[in-house]
Design an enzyme around this catalytic site. Structure first.
Site, PDB file in Angstrom:
ATOM      1  N   ASP A 182       0.866  -1.179   0.000  1.00 38.18           N
ATOM      2  CA  ASP A 182       0.000   0.000   0.000  1.00 38.18           C
ATOM      3  C   ASP A 182       0.899   1.224   0.000  1.00 38.18           C
ATOM      4  O   ASP A 182       1.787   1.346   0.849  1.00 38.18           O
ATOM      5  CB  ASP A 182      -0.888   0.029   1.247  1.00 38.18           C
ATOM      6  CG  ASP A 182      -1.978  -1.029   1.190  1.00 38.18           C
ATOM      7  OD1 ASP A 182      -2.269  -1.515   0.081  1.00 38.18           O
ATOM      8  OD2 ASP A 182      -2.531  -1.380   2.245  1.00 38.18           O
TER       9      ASP A 182
ATOM     10  N   ASP B 255     -13.866  -6.154  -2.416  1.00 41.06           N
ATOM     11  CA  ASP B 255     -13.777  -6.136  -0.952  1.00 41.06           C
ATOM     12  C   ASP B 255     -15.120  -6.608  -0.420  1.00 41.06           C
ATOM     13  O   ASP B 255     -16.154  -6.004  -0.713  1.00 41.06           O
ATOM     14  CB  ASP B 255     -13.501  -4.720  -0.440  1.00 41.06           C
ATOM     15  CG  ASP B 255     -12.136  -4.207  -0.890  1.00 41.06           C
ATOM     16  OD1 ASP B 255     -11.221  -5.039  -1.049  1.00 41.06           O
ATOM     17  OD2 ASP B 255     -11.984  -2.988  -1.083  1.00 41.06           O
TER      18      ASP B 255
END
EC number: 4.3.2.10
Length: 251
Positions: A11, A130
């Site tokens: 990330d 997700d």
């Protein structure tokens, strides 16, 4: 038989890796390119870079990152984070990315996936999903997992395949960060209902969890972040452990 893949995920925010990386032998522990190069040397099969920078200059920051990664890393990598148009994808692929990951933009406009796969081929289009269990239903969430939708995860996975996704990156938000194992039941269920590869994400904590996600979860690839960043599991040992369990790994 297709080999299984191990994929570290980085990330990136404002050009730095987040999730607190503590590699002592790196000049800049927060540099995603150095970290990615290290994983590449250690035998990672692919890398995923997710840019979570919240800026208006999104495409510019993505493209700069892609260029740097492409110069230093010789394994396939996927870039994601705010990609929402043919122009975004074109810019990232031209800068050297192998694949792009699309998430919220596909929820907002599912036809985007048809357009992207037609324009670039489905081999470079990854749809990230997700999912979280809400009242007994696995529902897709958008905006980095913060906004629930009324989309059923299985139905959405099938629709994304039909529209031209070449791969699905499935993150269980219930498992993410727990280090208690992947969402094997859900992953296996989706895997049996689609024919494209599934990358499982969320919950990796031990080497055994990887065995489980490939066998019980029927995943094609497993993605993890902190266990690699914090050196809890080393990629060469993980791959040799999995080979010993009869799981076909890329050498």
């Amino acid at each position: 038989m297709l080999t299984k893949r191990i994929i570290p995920c980085l990330d990136v925010k404002d050009g730095k890796t987040v999730k607190g990386v503590n590699f002592l032998n790196l000049r800049d522990a927060g540099d995603p390119v150095e970290l990615g190069a290290l994983y590449s040397q250690q035998g990672a099969d692919e890398l995923v870079f997710l840019d979570i920078t919240a800026t208006l200059e999104k495409r510019g920051t993505l493209v700069e990152l892609v260029k740097r990664v492409a110069q230093h890393i010789n394994i396939p990598f996927t870039i994601g984070g705010g990609i929402g148009s043919i122009e975004d994808v074109s810019a990232c692929l031209n800068a050297g990315a192998d694949k792009v990951s699309v998430n919220s933009s596909a929820i907002k406009n599912p036809a985007l996936i048809d357009q992207l796969s037609k324009e670039f081929g489905n081999q470079c289009i990854v749809v990230a999903i997700d999912t979280r269990n809400v009242g007994g239903m696995n529902l897709v969430h958008s905006h980095g997992g913060t906004k629930p939708t009324d989309l059923d995860t299985i139905a959405w996975a099938k629709e994304m395949q039909e529209r031209g996704a070449g791969e699905l990156l499935l993150t269980s938000m219930d498992k993410d960060g727990t280090k208690a194992g992947f969402a094997n039941e859900l992953t296996a269920y989706i895997s049996t209902h689609v024919s494209i590869p599934i990358i499982a994400s969320g919950g990796a904590g031990t080497m055994e969890h990887f065995t489980d996600v490939f066998t019980l979860g029927k995943a094609d690839a497993a993605l993890a972040a902190s266990i690699f960043h914090f050196k809890e599991i080393a990629i060469p040992e993980l791959k040799s452990y999995l080979s010993g369990k009869g799981i076909h790994m890329r050498k």
